[in-house]
Each structure stands twice: as C-alpha cells, then as structure tokens.
Write an enzyme that holds these catalytic residues in place. Structure first.
Site, PDB file in Angstrom:
ATOM      1  N   CYS A 124      29.380   6.142  11.022  1.00  0.00           N
ATOM      2  CA  CYS A 124      29.253   4.837  11.677  1.00  0.00           C
ATOM      3  C   CYS A 124      28.229   3.982  10.936  1.00  0.00           C
ATOM      4  O   CYS A 124      28.446   2.788  10.704  1.00  0.00           O
ATOM      5  CB  CYS A 124      28.821   5.004  13.133  1.00  0.00           C
ATOM      6  SG  CYS A 124      29.892   6.031  14.147  1.00  0.00           S
ATOM      7  N   ASP A 161      -9.547  -0.405  -0.063  1.00  0.00           N
ATOM      8  CA  ASP A 161      -9.787  -1.196   1.145  1.00  0.00           C
ATOM      9  C   ASP A 161      -8.822  -2.356   1.297  1.00  0.00           C
ATOM     10  O   ASP A 161      -8.909  -3.128   2.251  1.00  0.00           O
ATOM     11  CB  ASP A 161     -11.232  -1.705   1.188  1.00  0.00           C
ATOM     12  CG  ASP A 161     -11.579  -2.602   0.007  1.00  0.00           C
ATOM     13  OD1 ASP A 161     -10.655  -3.036  -0.707  1.00  0.00           O
ATOM     14  OD2 ASP A 161     -12.776  -2.880  -0.185  1.00  0.00           O
ATOM     15  N   ASP A 195      -8.862  -4.178  -4.142  1.00  0.00           N
ATOM     16  CA  ASP A 195      -8.047  -3.129  -4.758  1.00  0.00           C
ATOM     17  C   ASP A 195      -6.559  -3.447  -4.735  1.00  0.00           C
ATOM     18  O   ASP A 195      -5.741  -2.625  -5.155  1.00  0.00           O
ATOM     19  CB  ASP A 195      -8.266  -1.795  -4.028  1.00  0.00           C
ATOM     20  CG  ASP A 195      -9.714  -1.373  -4.056  1.00  0.00           C
ATOM     21  OD1 ASP A 195     -10.286  -1.336  -5.150  1.00  0.00           O
ATOM     22  OD2 ASP A 195     -10.272  -1.108  -2.982  1.00  0.00           O
ATOM     23  N   ASP A 220     -10.906   4.219  -4.303  1.00  0.00           N
ATOM     24  CA  ASP A 220     -11.872   3.176  -4.623  1.00  0.00           C
ATOM     25  C   ASP A 220     -13.213   3.607  -4.027  1.00  0.00           C
ATOM     26  O   ASP A 220     -13.252   4.451  -3.125  1.00  0.00           O
ATOM     27  CB  ASP A 220     -11.405   1.845  -4.026  1.00  0.00           C
ATOM     28  CG  ASP A 220     -12.476   0.778  -4.118  1.00  0.00           C
ATOM     29  OD1 ASP A 220     -12.936   0.509  -5.231  1.00  0.00           O
ATOM     30  OD2 ASP A 220     -12.855   0.248  -3.059  1.00  0.00           O
ATOM     31  N   CYS A 258      27.337   8.633  14.488  1.00  0.00           N
ATOM     32  CA  CYS A 258      27.172   9.516  13.339  1.00  0.00           C
ATOM     33  C   CYS A 258      26.838   8.705  12.103  1.00  0.00           C
ATOM     34  O   CYS A 258      26.835   7.467  12.116  1.00  0.00           O
ATOM     35  CB  CYS A 258      28.450  10.330  13.095  1.00  0.00           C
ATOM     36  SG  CYS A 258      29.870   9.293  12.659  1.00  0.00           S
TER      37      CYS A 258
END
Length: 743
Positions: free
Chosen positions: A25, A629, A633, A447, A22
C-alpha cells in the site's frame, strides 16, 4: 525526508490516509504522489496512517485525488491548528483502528468456534455422510449460514480494500486475504452444491478454514494496532505536555483572567502561570520569579530559576510561585509543537534499508498471485491425491501464508520505538536515516566551547584591559561566539558603537570604532597579521588590535562540564575513537586535555572551519559523529552530514530547531552522546533481525505451501503463521523500546 534539504520555497503538506495495511500500500501511494506535478519528496507512514509531501506549488486536492486513484481515502492534515486537537485526532485514529480490528476479530471468532465444534464433534466431517438430504444434513446448512455471515460481516473490510485496489489496477495484502478466504468459502459451497445434485463428491469442507483465516488475520492486526500504538505513544505524550487551557490576562498586574484554549494565544498576550501548572506557550516572564522543570525540552533534570526577562518554555512545569508571561509566539508554533513534529517526522521517515524493503514489497503481491496461479496449474497437471480440490487448497495456502505484513512493518516499528524512546531521554532525531547512519559511526568529534565546556566563559582580566573593553564590546556585539558574549557581559553598558562591522568565521570581527579601524582576533589570526602574541597556557585569549596601539589581550576561563570526562571515557571503553576540534591555541588545549584525562594528541587545536572540514573528511570512511553547539560549529556539522556522517547539536535552550543538526541532544547531559550511539546501534540490529524474520519466513513458507507440505489444512496453518510473523516483528520492536527506555 530530510528537511534540511528543502529550500525556502518548499511547501510541506501532510495527508491523513485511511486503509493502508502493508508495504505494498505504501509503495502504491508513494508512486501515485510522486506523479503529481511539483512533488519533490514523499514519506508515507504506514503505522501513523499519514503521508508527508514536500515540493513547490502543491495543491491538497491534487494530492488527495492521487491517493484516491489507488483506492485509498485521504484528507489534508490540519491538526497543527491545536495541540489538543492533534492529540485527540491521534488518539481517535489509533483507537478507531484498534476497535475496527477488534470488532472484526470478535465477529469472525464468534463464527469460527461453532464451525470448528460442528466440524469435529458434529455429524459432519467433510461430506462423509449418507446424503445431503438426510436429517443429519441440517448441520451443513447451519455451517453454510454461519460461514456466510462471517464472510459478509468480518470479510467485508478485506473485500472493500481489495476492490479499491483492483479499481486502481493494483493489488495489496487484502487482495491475498480476500482471494484466500473467498476461495475456501467458494470451494465449500461448490462442494455442497454438487452433493445436493447427487454427484459423487468426496472432499472436505473449508467453511471453518475460511472463518479461521479471517479470525487469525484480524487478531494479528488487532494486536498489531495495539502494540504499534504503544510504540508511537511518545508523540501523544509530548502533545499532552501542553495544557488544555491557559489563563489570559488583560494587563500584567491582574490576578485573574479569561480561561482560553492555548491555540487562541497570540504573540504579546499575557498569561498567568500558577504554581504546579505547565507553561502553555513560549514567552518571557514580565512579573514574578519561579523555578521551572524544563526537562521535557532541554533534558535538564534539575529545575532552573527564572525571573523577569527570563524565558518560559512551553511544556515546562512551574515548580515555584505564580508568574505572568508575555507570549513570544502563538499557541500553535511553540517549542513543544516543534519537538512533537520533529519526533513525528522522524517516526514517519524512511531508512535506506526500508526503501529497499518497500520496493520489494511493492512487487511482492503481484509475484505471490503469479506463484499461486502457477501452483494451481502445476498441481492440476502433476495430479494431487485429493484431485482438483488439493490443487486449489495449495494455491489458497500460498495466497494466505505469504502476505507481506511483516516485511512492511520490520523497519517502521523499530524506527518508531527508537525515536520514541530517544525523545523520552531528551534526544531528538530528525529522521530514520540519521538513525541508520548512527549505527556506522566509529569516530566521535567534539567541539570544545559550549559542548565539553559550559559555553559560558568569563573575562578574567577585565581590570587590566578596562580601557580597551568598550572598543572590544562594540565589535563583540556583532558576533554570536560565546567569547564575544562574555566580552559584552563584562562591559555592561560601557561600550562604544562599531560601524562597518563584519565577522569572519575562524578569524574574528573587524570594524570602525570611534573613527579608527579595530579588530577582535583569535591569537592565530593575530600572528598571521604579523603581531607577536603568545598563547596563555591555561586560558583562552582574544586579541584586540587598533591602529598605532599595542594589542590588548583578553583572557577567558570556561568551566568543563562535570560529566564530560566520564562521557568521553565511556565512548573510548566502547571502542569509539574520540577527538576534540577546537579553535583554541595549544596552551588551553593542553589544559583541557589534563582536565578530561585525554592524551594531547586527541585534541586538535587552532582549528579553523576549513581545517575542521578537512579533519572530518579524513575520518569519513569510518563513520563520523560531530557534536557541537550548533552555532559556530554549523559549517562543520553540515559538512559531516554531507559526508554521510551524523551531526548532533547540544540543546542549551528553547530553540531546538538547529538546522545544521541531524540530532539534538540535551545540553545538561553529555552521557546522552554514548546513549545516542547505543540507540543507533541497537535499532539497526533490531531492524535487521526483523527483516530476517520477514524474509526467512516468506522464503520458507511460500515453497512449503506451493509444494503441499502443509496438507489439506494449509490455509488455516498459513493464517496462523502469517499472524505469528507479524507479532514477532512488532514484539521485537517493543522489546527494543523497553530496552532503550531502561538504559
């Protein structure tokens, strides 16, 4: 955990952890690991049974001891030594988990059925009989024997987990189950003992409820294990893309060789890849030519031709004739392995909303124990129509009905389903946090070069600038910009050598060529330096300047991607604001707008890295997705992420580890961008639905149990309701998985 935030000195250690059930834990283990010296960040994967730890000077033994201090078993994950072994370990872990819960369910069910039959059809209904020493009382001893066997065989796992948590001074979901089933069993044994002592006791037996509780909880966990394994199948499928064996050759002219495990391949080894086989390890083709299906890596659905000198990507299918490939990496650190690790890390990472849920779950079990004790005391004081037995039953029901399984599963199963479905579409998400931020995106910036266009510009006036081309190529060799690559391609072997060359982003490349100062500049940068340069209305241009010579203007064309217009139109239809950020001048930008059917105002031209960042800042509050790309960028993409947006890199080759990006999308399919946004939106919708299921369930169920509204059969009703809440959460995530895979 965000890998991009890690420094070069940061270590990463993965642990396999057994026994987590759970979110409580998870929270306990995370607190323990954060206490280890050198740990900077921790991501614990409940569904995968693993933890990823980042930090400096980490020691596996110290981390394992920290996990053990909380009552869980851990071991260092070395599965990357072989993709085959990684796949086998993953399958074995998931199968063992499913088999364990299946076994517990069948044992508990085999006891619950006869107990229920005896209870309703036999001579014993509670203790409503003449005497425990009467002949009919033999059924009571049968019931006791069956119930005891169920508690030992089916309940042992819950008891062991609860005991480990107790030793670690904590509590988990199994603590609630162990207390609830033990209370029901003990209450029934005490009732029998009192009756055997001739004391007038009129109370129902809860042997059947104790067995029913273990049956329903085990059933819920079994179904949960099976369905979550289905949600995480994407990693197994990716790992299965690497063949189990590869043919290693002694020399490139050989036609047969030694069959080995891909993990044994080292850089420089020669491999034979026959028609129909998958490439086992990344490499370069040294003999032959063929057609490859690389869709698993690049998302490109059409096969691509590769010859001598071409790349052979791990996981790609050789759809033509046999080729010989020289490995450029080892058999472990392949492109396919990196993709699988990215998907696995994304599935185990946390969203901000999950961190909140985990903190709540970490406090939930202790709170339930207090509420249960308060329920017992309150009913003993107020008085229950069934006396002390009724008070105990209500307290038991609180323990059983309020297990926080659904709360812990709400987010991770949805993240796992979404990232798995995305990977099948060629979309690789780095983290669950990126998935969460995608749901807030309202503005998408693209871009131009390499994103909306093919990124393969060609020099169209090479003959006119033949004399200047060797000089331009000498400078272009020091740049990774697509226009620079086009210049080098056009010049071929006819290029000079540049000294002291350096590139300035958004400006160009400068250096000494044949003893004179030369610069390869953008038109804007050339005008800033006082040169009279006009933009071409239809083409992108670059200006070569030299001392005492007229500038030479190089003109380029770059084809627009076929699906760019439809992708942008789809985004606009769905209500997203779309923009294009390009360094090109106004002329080429107008031409691009015409080709894409966009208004001129949508395309922001003559953009430098600084102006791109400023433009991203202006839209940051609305949520930004920056698509580029991943090369020139990178600054804008990194800035987008820093401002709380999402950066997506176009994958145009084998290298999918683009460090500036939150997401990698197929370069061959721009429709993956609107698909990505849909995945983010639908995923967060399902996560919120799951959290509502979990919270509303507990908000309604706990008061109902504490107030005694579920009656004397409350423990069994609570067990059924808890299992149902888990299945609702997991089922909703699987519905998301199917929906995303169909779209």
């Amino acid at each position: 955990m965000d890998d991009r935030a890690e420094t070069s000195s940061t270590q990463r250690v993965r642990l396999k952890i057994d026994g987590m059930h759970c979110a409580g834990c998870v929270a306990s283990i995370e607190r323990a690991l954060h206490g280890v010296q050198g740990v900077e960040s921790v991501a614990v994967d409940l569904l995968g049974g693993a933890a990823s730890i980042a930090g400096e000077r980490l020691h596996g033994e110290s981390l394992i001891k920290a996990v053990a201090s909380r009552g869980f078993e851990a071991r260092q994950d070395t599965s990357r030594a072989s993709l085959k072994r990684a796949r086998t370990e993953l399958e074995d872990t998931q199968r063992a988990n499913s088999d364990r819960w299946r076994r517990r369910f069948l044992i508990a069910l085999s006891g619950w059925i006869p107990l229920a039959f005896i209870h309703w059809a036999g001579p014993t209904v509670g203790i409503a009989h003449e005497s425990i020493r009467s002949p009919a009382s033999v059924w009571l001893w049968v019931v006791l024997a069956i119930s005891t066997a169920v508690q030992i065989a089916a309940g042992s796992g819950f008891y062991a987990s609860a005991w480990r948590a107790l030793r670690a001074r904590s509590a988990n979901m199994d603590t609630l189950i162990a207390l609830g089933s033990t209370a029901a069993y003990t209450l029934s044994v005490v009732t029998l003992a009192l009756e055997a002592s001739d004391l007038p006791v009129r109370a129902p037996l809860y042997f059947g409820e104790a067995a029913g509780l273990l049956t329903l909880v085990s059933l819920g966990h079994w179904l949960e294990a099976r369905t979550t394994a289905s949600a995480s199948s994407s990693v197994r499928e990716l790992l299965a893309m690497q063949p189990d064996t590869v043919t290693r050759l002694e020399h490139d002219s050989a036609s047969n060789g030694e069959v080995v495990d891909p993990a044994e391949i080292k850089p420089g080894d020669l491999m034979l890849v026959r028609a129909g086989e998958r490439v086992a390890v990344d490499g370069e083709i040294v003999r032959g030519e063929s057609v490859f299906d690389e869709s698993v890596v690049t998302g490109e659905s059409r096969p691509v031709e590769r010859g001598v000198g071409g790349n052979a990507i791990a996981g790609a299918v050789n759809a033509g004739s046999s080729v010989v490939v020289r490995a450029t990496t080892d058999g472990v650190h392949t492109t396919l392995a990196r993709i699988a690790e990215m998907v696995r890390d994304a599935q185990s990472s946390k969203t901000n909303i999950q961190r909140v849920a985990d903190r709540v779950s970490g406090l939930f079990v202790p709170a339930v124990l207090v509420i249960s004790l308060g329920t017992l005391v309150a009913w003993l004081i107020v008085g229950h129509e069934a006396g002390a037995v009724g008070a105990v039953v209500n307290a038991m029901t609180v323990l059983i009905i309020s297990c926080p399984c659904a709360l812990g599963l709400a987010t991770p199963v949805a993240v796992m389903a979404a990232t798995g479905a995305a990977s099948r579409k060629g979309i690789l998400l780095r983290s669950g946090a990126a998935l969460e931020r995608l749901s807030r995106v309202r503005t998408v910036f693209f871009d131009k070069t390499g994103t909306l266009t093919r990124g393969e510009p060609t020099l169209v006036n090479a003959d006119d600038v033949r004399e200047a081309l060797p000089i331009a190529a000498a400078l272009a060799m020091h740049s990774t910009h697509p226009l620079s690559r086009a210049i080098v391609t056009a010049a071929g072997a006819d290029h000079a050598h540049a000294d002291e060359a350096h590139e300035t982003r958004g400006v160009g490349v400068e250096g000494l060529v044949r003893g004179e100062r030369a610069a390869l500049l953008s038109p804007k940068a050339a005008r800033v330096r006082g040169l009279s340069v006009e933009d071409d209305d239809a083409r992108t241009s670059v200006v070569l300047t030299r001392a005492d010579r007229e500038p030479a203007v190089l003109l380029f064309e770059d084809a627009v991607r076929e699906d760019a217009e439809s992708a942008l139109a789809l985004l606009a239809t769905r209500g997203f604001e779309v923009g294009v950020l390009t360094g090109d001048g106004p002329g080429p930008s107008r031409v691009l707008a015409e080709r894409l059917g966009l208004d001129d105002s949508v395309i922001k031209h003559s953009m430098t890295p600084e102006s791109k960042r400023a433009h991203i800042d202006s839209a940051a509050e609305r949520g930004v997705l920056m698509v580029g790309d991943g090369i020139n960028d990178a600054p804008a993409m990194a800035h987008t992420t820093a401002r709380g947006g999402v950066s997506a890199a176009i994958n145009t080759g084998a290298d999918v580890s683009i460090e500036a990006a939150d997401v990698v999308v197929p370069g061959s399919d721009l429709s993956s961008v609107p698909r990505l946004l849909r995945i983010g939106s639908r995923s967060m919708t399902v996560i919120k639905q799951n959290l509502v299921f979990a919270f509303v369930y507990n908000v309604l169920a706990i008061p109902a149990a504490a107030l005694g509204l579920l009656g004397m059969h409350g423990p069994l009703i609570g067990a059924a309701a808890m299992a149902l809440s888990d299945l609702c959460v997991v089922g909703n995530a699987l519905r998301l998985k199917r929906e995303l895979e169909r779209s």
